[in-house]
Structure formats: structure tokens, C-alpha cells
Design an enzyme around this catalytic site. Structure first.
Site, PDB file in Angstrom:
ATOM      1  N   LYS A  22       0.838  -1.213   0.000  1.00  0.00           N
ATOM      2  CA  LYS A  22       0.000   0.000   0.000  1.00  0.00           C
ATOM      3  C   LYS A  22       0.868   1.257   0.000  1.00  0.00           C
ATOM      4  O   LYS A  22       0.644   2.179  -0.774  1.00  0.00           O
ATOM      5  CB  LYS A  22      -0.903  -0.001   1.239  1.00  0.00           C
ATOM      6  CG  LYS A  22      -1.560   1.327   1.518  1.00  0.00           C
ATOM      7  CD  LYS A  22      -2.465   1.285   2.704  1.00  0.00           C
ATOM      8  CE  LYS A  22      -1.798   1.587   4.030  1.00  0.00           C
ATOM      9  NZ  LYS A  22      -1.572   3.021   4.295  1.00  0.00           N
ATOM     10  N   ARG A 125       1.116  14.868  13.233  1.00  0.00           N
ATOM     11  CA  ARG A 125       1.611  14.619  11.876  1.00  0.00           C
ATOM     12  C   ARG A 125       1.585  15.858  10.976  1.00  0.00           C
ATOM     13  O   ARG A 125       0.814  15.922  10.005  1.00  0.00           O
ATOM     14  CB  ARG A 125       0.844  13.467  11.226  1.00  0.00           C
ATOM     15  CG  ARG A 125       1.064  12.169  11.936  1.00  0.00           C
ATOM     16  CD  ARG A 125       0.320  11.036  11.305  1.00  0.00           C
ATOM     17  NE  ARG A 125       1.026  10.434  10.187  1.00  0.00           N
ATOM     18  CZ  ARG A 125       0.598   9.340   9.567  1.00  0.00           C
ATOM     19  NH1 ARG A 125      -0.515   8.773   9.922  1.00  0.00           N
ATOM     20  NH2 ARG A 125       1.292   8.826   8.564  1.00  0.00           N
ATOM     21  N   PRO A 126       2.418  16.846  11.266  1.00  0.00           N
ATOM     22  CA  PRO A 126       2.446  18.041  10.409  1.00  0.00           C
ATOM     23  C   PRO A 126       3.028  17.735   9.022  1.00  0.00           C
ATOM     24  O   PRO A 126       3.565  16.652   8.801  1.00  0.00           O
ATOM     25  CB  PRO A 126       3.379  18.987  11.172  1.00  0.00           C
ATOM     26  CG  PRO A 126       4.220  18.116  12.036  1.00  0.00           C
ATOM     27  CD  PRO A 126       3.410  16.898  12.344  1.00  0.00           C
ATOM     28  N   VAL A 127       2.896  18.714   8.093  1.00  0.00           N
ATOM     29  CA  VAL A 127       3.490  18.548   6.756  1.00  0.00           C
ATOM     30  C   VAL A 127       4.519  19.647   6.492  1.00  0.00           C
ATOM     31  O   VAL A 127       4.833  19.964   5.350  1.00  0.00           O
ATOM     32  CB  VAL A 127       2.418  18.520   5.628  1.00  0.00           C
ATOM     33  CG1 VAL A 127       1.575  17.259   5.715  1.00  0.00           C
ATOM     34  CG2 VAL A 127       1.547  19.769   5.653  1.00  0.00           C
ATOM     35  N   LEU A 129       7.669  19.790   6.667  1.00  0.00           N
ATOM     36  CA  LEU A 129       8.888  19.435   5.913  1.00  0.00           C
ATOM     37  C   LEU A 129       8.608  19.364   4.416  1.00  0.00           C
ATOM     38  O   LEU A 129       9.461  19.732   3.599  1.00  0.00           O
ATOM     39  CB  LEU A 129       9.447  18.093   6.392  1.00  0.00           C
ATOM     40  CG  LEU A 129       9.797  18.026   7.873  1.00  0.00           C
ATOM     41  CD1 LEU A 129      10.285  16.635   8.244  1.00  0.00           C
ATOM     42  CD2 LEU A 129      10.872  19.058   8.188  1.00  0.00           C
ATOM     43  N   ILE A 333       8.570   7.418  16.685  1.00  0.00           N
ATOM     44  CA  ILE A 333       8.200   8.123  15.446  1.00  0.00           C
ATOM     45  C   ILE A 333       6.932   8.960  15.634  1.00  0.00           C
ATOM     46  O   ILE A 333       6.874  10.106  15.216  1.00  0.00           O
ATOM     47  CB  ILE A 333       7.980   7.131  14.278  1.00  0.00           C
ATOM     48  CG1 ILE A 333       9.154   6.151  14.143  1.00  0.00           C
ATOM     49  CG2 ILE A 333       7.712   7.868  12.962  1.00  0.00           C
ATOM     50  CD1 ILE A 333      10.415   6.699  13.553  1.00  0.00           C
TER      51      ILE A 333
HETATM   52  C1  UD1 Z   1       4.614   7.003   6.237  1.00  0.00           C
HETATM   53  C2  UD1 Z   1       3.726   5.777   6.125  1.00  0.00           C
HETATM   54  C3  UD1 Z   1       3.222   5.367   7.505  1.00  0.00           C
HETATM   55  C4  UD1 Z   1       4.396   5.171   8.456  1.00  0.00           C
HETATM   56  C5  UD1 Z   1       5.313   6.384   8.463  1.00  0.00           C
HETATM   57  C6  UD1 Z   1       6.587   6.178   9.272  1.00  0.00           C
HETATM   58  C7  UD1 Z   1       2.753   6.015   3.935  1.00  0.00           C
HETATM   59  C8  UD1 Z   1       1.535   6.291   3.122  1.00  0.00           C
HETATM   60  N1  UD1 Z   1       2.602   6.106   5.252  1.00  0.00           N
HETATM   61  O1  UD1 Z   1       3.814   8.059   6.768  1.00  0.00           O
HETATM   62  O2  UD1 Z   1       2.478   4.146   7.362  1.00  0.00           O
HETATM   63  O3  UD1 Z   1       3.901   4.958   9.771  1.00  0.00           O
HETATM   64  O4  UD1 Z   1       5.708   6.705   7.113  1.00  0.00           O
HETATM   65  O5  UD1 Z   1       7.281   5.080   8.805  1.00  0.00           O
HETATM   66  O6  UD1 Z   1       3.803   5.701   3.406  1.00  0.00           O
HETATM   67  N2  UD1 Z   1       6.821  14.838  10.284  1.00  0.00           N
HETATM   68  C9  UD1 Z   1       6.956  16.190  10.546  1.00  0.00           C
HETATM   69  N3  UD1 Z   1       6.805  17.066   9.503  1.00  0.00           N
HETATM   70  C10 UD1 Z   1       6.529  16.652   8.227  1.00  0.00           C
HETATM   71  C11 UD1 Z   1       6.417  15.284   7.972  1.00  0.00           C
HETATM   72  C12 UD1 Z   1       6.566  14.384   9.025  1.00  0.00           C
HETATM   73  O7  UD1 Z   1       7.190  16.605  11.688  1.00  0.00           O
HETATM   74  O8  UD1 Z   1       6.389  17.498   7.328  1.00  0.00           O
HETATM   75  C13 UD1 Z   1       6.979  13.881  11.390  1.00  0.00           C
HETATM   76  C14 UD1 Z   1       5.743  13.031  11.628  1.00  0.00           C
HETATM   77  O9  UD1 Z   1       4.795  13.690  12.446  1.00  0.00           O
HETATM   78  C15 UD1 Z   1       6.322  11.813  12.291  1.00  0.00           C
HETATM   79  C16 UD1 Z   1       7.679  11.664  11.574  1.00  0.00           C
HETATM   80  O10 UD1 Z   1       7.963  12.935  11.001  1.00  0.00           O
HETATM   81  O11 UD1 Z   1       6.545  12.055  13.640  1.00  0.00           O
HETATM   82  C17 UD1 Z   1       7.716  10.620  10.482  1.00  0.00           C
HETATM   83  O12 UD1 Z   1       6.612  10.803   9.620  1.00  0.00           O
HETATM   84  P1  UD1 Z   1       6.662  10.432   8.068  1.00  0.00           P
HETATM   85  O13 UD1 Z   1       7.839   9.542   7.806  1.00  0.00           O
HETATM   86  O14 UD1 Z   1       6.546  11.677   7.268  1.00  0.00           O
HETATM   87  O15 UD1 Z   1       5.330   9.585   7.913  1.00  0.00           O
HETATM   88  P2  UD1 Z   1       4.345   9.563   6.679  1.00  0.00           P
HETATM   89  O16 UD1 Z   1       5.085   9.758   5.412  1.00  0.00           O
HETATM   90  O17 UD1 Z   1       3.163  10.437   6.954  1.00  0.00           O
END
Ligand code: UD1
Length: 424
Positions: A22, A125-127, A129, A333
Site C-alpha cells: 500500500k 503529523r504536520p506537513v 517538511l 516516530i
Molecule cells: C509514512 C507511512 C506510515 C508510516 C510512516 C513512518 C505512507 C503512506 N505512510 O507516513 O504508514 O507509519 O511513514 O514510517 O507511506 N513529520 C513532521 N513534519 C513533516 C512530515 C513528518 O514533523 O512534514 C513527522 C511526523 O509527524 C512523524 C515523523 O515525522 O513524527 C515521520 O513521519 P513520516 O515519515 O513523514 O510519515 P508519513 O510519510 O506520513
């Protein structure tokens, strides 16, 4: 809402064919936005998240056809023109991975308006980055009424960007954006998950110039356009790990086929330390445990790949609750990824939670109970617990499971589990 009803105590025994991943399929599907040619993706799992993303991509102008041949599902996605660059809240809120349309839309179309996904059950889970990386590539970004308004009228520019923390989604978004940017991009402290390497393989088949995907430094030379490709989605390592843990928890003997044991990272070591026997070939994984010998409590801490996957933490805990001794499980995480704990405790588990760490003391027996969880992996951990418990367990809100596990009750019952779906 559907429920899964199970009676535990039967060791799983048999074969389970693993579906396409997925978390690889979703970013791969968004790559259609980078080209006007058709992109064919084979080994697409039959999951609710795939349908949700198909709906979103159709709104952007993608034409999507599904074909099934010999049990393998393929999608052909064709986006001759971006007809609308808005990703609405209605669809984005259903699935956070929708944010992955941002990079491709901006790179090809020069503008995008994508709803902020908001928080979710496992944390904020912010975006940020994703947005900082695109800004480093010259995008102008404004947040307005819950939407990200991004523009790059002259196209994106290659840039050097170091991720302050490892993010799978942000690495994927920037990789796709950089493929069509002007000039060279270097992404440092990039995520190394196998899904990133799979996305890069597909992009390279589409004409992108990428080096180092799967390592922490990825170099991308932007090209003017990408063409179509035919790509086989890699097997789902989280589904593989889930059934491997279910086999170990029930004292079973299961052969997982059509998988890739190389993508399992730290899990295999943890299973072995816990007392399971594991045999891997290129595309199979056999996991068994002598039912006369209980699993042994082992500590585990989640980490980016190749560390222990956060997406397997709940399932690992379900194994440890009936192990001998204790197990300390730390989640590094996501800040709120222990929703399964109170439900497992309702089944008789002995768990102490302190911040990001759970201390699990093994108990002799679990008792079935009606349970529910509010996210995908927590829900499946309750299924594993139910398969080891005495009496009946009812897992409510099965729609969470349907987001990530294809035909779960069919795959488990084929291995002797007493499990069925009750439709309301
Ligand atoms: C992806 C997976 C999810 C998995 C996660 C970690 C998909 C569709 N989903 O989620 O199943 O649990 O990786 O392996 O592939 N963060 C920030 N800012 C950002 C982005 C992330 O602070 O802009 C933080 C998140 O809150 C979290 C950490 O970084 O604490 C890792 O998140 P991330 O690797 O981005 O997870 P996803 O890509 O959302």
C-alpha cells in the site's frame, strides 16, 4: 459497520500470499501527475486507500483503468492534462497520503491548492517538511483557510535540502518534484524505506535521473519531461511482518510467499530473539514457533528503516503480551501510537505506559473481548491478540483494517484461524 469475530487458540498453519505494498502503491499512483503518458502499475492491492486516491487523482484529470489478470490487479493511470489542481478537504482528510499530490502538481502544472490533512489518530503529523522542501526549490507557499496554496510559475528549481528529521512522505514528495525541476537537487537525511527506492525505480523508468535512492543522500538531475512506464509494485513489508508476527504469536507455522524478506529491516532479528524460527529465501519467509515453548519478552524501539518499523509496533506488542518475562516497547516516530494498549488490557494484558514507552509483562492467558481501535495497525494488533485469546473476540470498526489489509479474514482462515466477518 462490519466486525471481525474470532475464536482464538488455533495455531496458524499454511501459506499466505503477500499483496503489493500500500505505502508504495500510493506515491507511485501520484507519479501519474508528472507525465501525460500512461503509467501502468502492477500488483496493486485491493484496498480502500487505493480507491480514495483514485478518486482524488481523477479530480486532477487522471483517467484510471483497472485490469485483473491471473489474480494480479494492475492500474493504468493516464493524465494527459491537469484539469484541476485543487485537492479538496473532503478527500484529503480521509487519507493523509493525499498530500503526495502537492509536489507532482507543482512540478508539472506550476500551481496547486491542497488541503492540509490535519491531525490523525496517531498524532499531529504536520506537513511542514514537505512545504519547507518545496520552498527551498523556489515554490511560493501560503496557508489559507486550511489549504496550502503553492505556486511556481517559472517551474521549480533544483536545490540542496537537508531533512531535519527523517520523513517518508516528504522524501517522496520532494523526489517527485525534483524529477521535473530545473537543475540538480540533493536531498540529505532522506528516508531509506524500501518504498522510496521503489518510487525512484519507477521514476527512473519514466526517464528521471536519480542516484542514491535507498540511502540517506539522494541526487536528482531534473529533466524537462517524463514519459510513461510499466512498473511492478514491491511486496508489502508491513503485511508480511504482520502475518509473521501472527504466526509467532499463535505458535504456528506459516509460509509467506510473493514477499521480499530483504525489506523487513530489524523485524527478523526481533522474531529470532523472541524464540521464533525464521527461514528466508529471495521471495518467501517461513515463520514458526513450537506451541509448547512460549515466546520470550524482547525489547524493541521503533526507528526509521532499516530500524524496527512503527507500523509493526502494535502487532509486536500483541505478540509480547503472552510472552515469558517482560518487554519494553518504545515508540519514537509518532507521539500517540499506543491506542491499542487500553484495548489489549481489556483482554487481560499487563501493560504499563509511560510517555513513549510501554512495559509489557507477559501473562499466561488472554481472554477474548469486544474491542476496537481507531487506526489501521492498532486494529490488526487486536486481531493478532484475538487469535491467541481464549473465547470470542469481536474487533469492531473493520473499515480501518480494510484500508491496509487485503482480504484479511480470508488469508487468516486459509491458515486455520476461526475468523469471520459479520456485516451489519
Ligand atoms: C509514512 C507511512 C506510515 C508510516 C510512516 C513512518 C505512507 C503512506 N505512510 O507516513 O504508514 O507509519 O511513514 O514510517 O507511506 N513529520 C513532521 N513534519 C513533516 C512530515 C513528518 O514533523 O512534514 C513527522 C511526523 O509527524 C512523524 C515523523 O515525522 O513524527 C515521520 O513521519 P513520516 O515519515 O513523514 O510519515 P508519513 O510519510 O506520513
Amino acid at each position: 459497520m462490519d466486525r471481525l469475530v474470532m475464536r482464538g487458540g488455533r495455531p496458524l498453519s499454511g501459506k499466505i500470499a503477500i499483496s503489493g505494498a500500500k505505502n508504495a502503491a500510493l506515491p507511485l499512483m501520484t507519479a501519474t501527475l508528472l507525465t501525460q503518458d500512461p503509467l501502468t502499475l502492477r500488483n496493486i492491492p485491493d484496498l480502500a486507500d487505493i480507491t480514495t486516491l483514485s478518486e482524488l487523482l481523477s479530480e486532477h484529470g487522471a483517467e484510471i483503468t483497472l485490469r485483473k489478470q491471473d489474480g494480479v490487479r494492475s492500474l493504468t493511470l493516464s493524465t494527459p492534462k491537469i484539469t484541476c489542481a485543487v485537492a479538496s478537504y473532503d478527500l484529503v482528510r480521509k487519507m493523509r497520503a493525499s498530500i503526495l499530490v502537492l509536489g507532482p502538481l507543482l512540478a508539472r502544472h506550476g500551481e496547486a491548492k491542497v488541503s492540509l490533512p490535519g491531525g490523525c489518530a496517531i498524532g499531529t503529523r504536520p506537513v511542514d517538511l514537505h512545504l519547507k522542501g518545496l520552498e527551498a526549490m523556489g515554490a511560493k507557499i501560503e496557508l489559507e483557510q486550511g489549504y496550502v496554496n503553492a505556486t511556481a510559475p517559472k517551474g521549480l528549481q533544483g536545490a540542496s535540502f537537508r531533512f531535519p528529521i527523517v520523513s517518508v512522505g516528504a522524501t517522496e514528495n520532494l523526489l517527485m518534484a525534483a524529477a521535473l525541476a530545473h537543475g540538480d537537487t540533493v536531498l540529505e537525511n532522506a528516508a531509506r524505506e524500501p518504498e522510496i527506492a521503489d518510487l525512484a525505480r519507477c521514476l527512473m523508468a519514466m526517464g528521471a535521473r536519480i542516484e542514491g535512492a535507498g540511502t540517506e543522500t539522494i541526487r536528482i538531475k531534473g529533466v524537462a519531461s517524463l514519459h510513461g512506464a510499466d512498473h511492478l509494485v514491491l511486496p508489502d513489508r508491513i503485511e508480511t511482518g504482520t502475518y509473521a508476527l501472527a504466526a509467532a504469536a499463535t505458535g504456528g507455522d506459516v509460509l509467506l510467499t510473493q514477499t521480499d524478506p530483504e525489506t523487513l529491516g530489524a523485524l527478523v532479528d526481533l522474531l529470532v530473539q523472541a524464540g521464533a524460527e525464521v527461514e528466508a529465501t529471495r521471495d518467501t519467509l517461513r515463520v514458526r514457533r513450537d506451541p509448547a515453548r512460549r515466546l520470550i519478552g524482547v525489547d524493541a524501539m521503533t526507528a526509521p528503516f532499516p530500524g524496527f518499523a512503527t507500523d509493526l509496533q502494535a502487532q509486536f506488542m500483541a505478540c509480547m503480551i503472552t510472552a515469558t518475562g517482560a518487554s519494553m516497547i518504545s515508540e519514537t516516530i509518532f507521539e500517540n501510537r499506543f491506542m491499542h494498549v487500553p484495548e489489549l488490557m481489556r483482554m487481560g494484558a499487563n501493560i504499563n505506559l509511560h510517555g513513549g514507552t510501554a512495559l509489557v509483562r507477559g501473562v499466561d492467558v488472554l481472554r477474548g473481548a469486544p474491542v476496537m481501535a481507531t487506526d489501521l495497525r492498532a486494529s490488526v494488533s487486536l486481531v493478532i491478540a484475538g487469535l491467541t485469546a481464549q473465547d470470542e473476540t469481536v474487533v469492531n470498526r473493520v473499515y480501518h483494517l480494510d484500508r491496509g489489509y487485503e482480504r484479511i479474514e480470508a488469508k487468516l482462515s486459509a491458515c486455520g484461524a476461526d475468523i469471520s466477518r459479520v456485516r451489519d
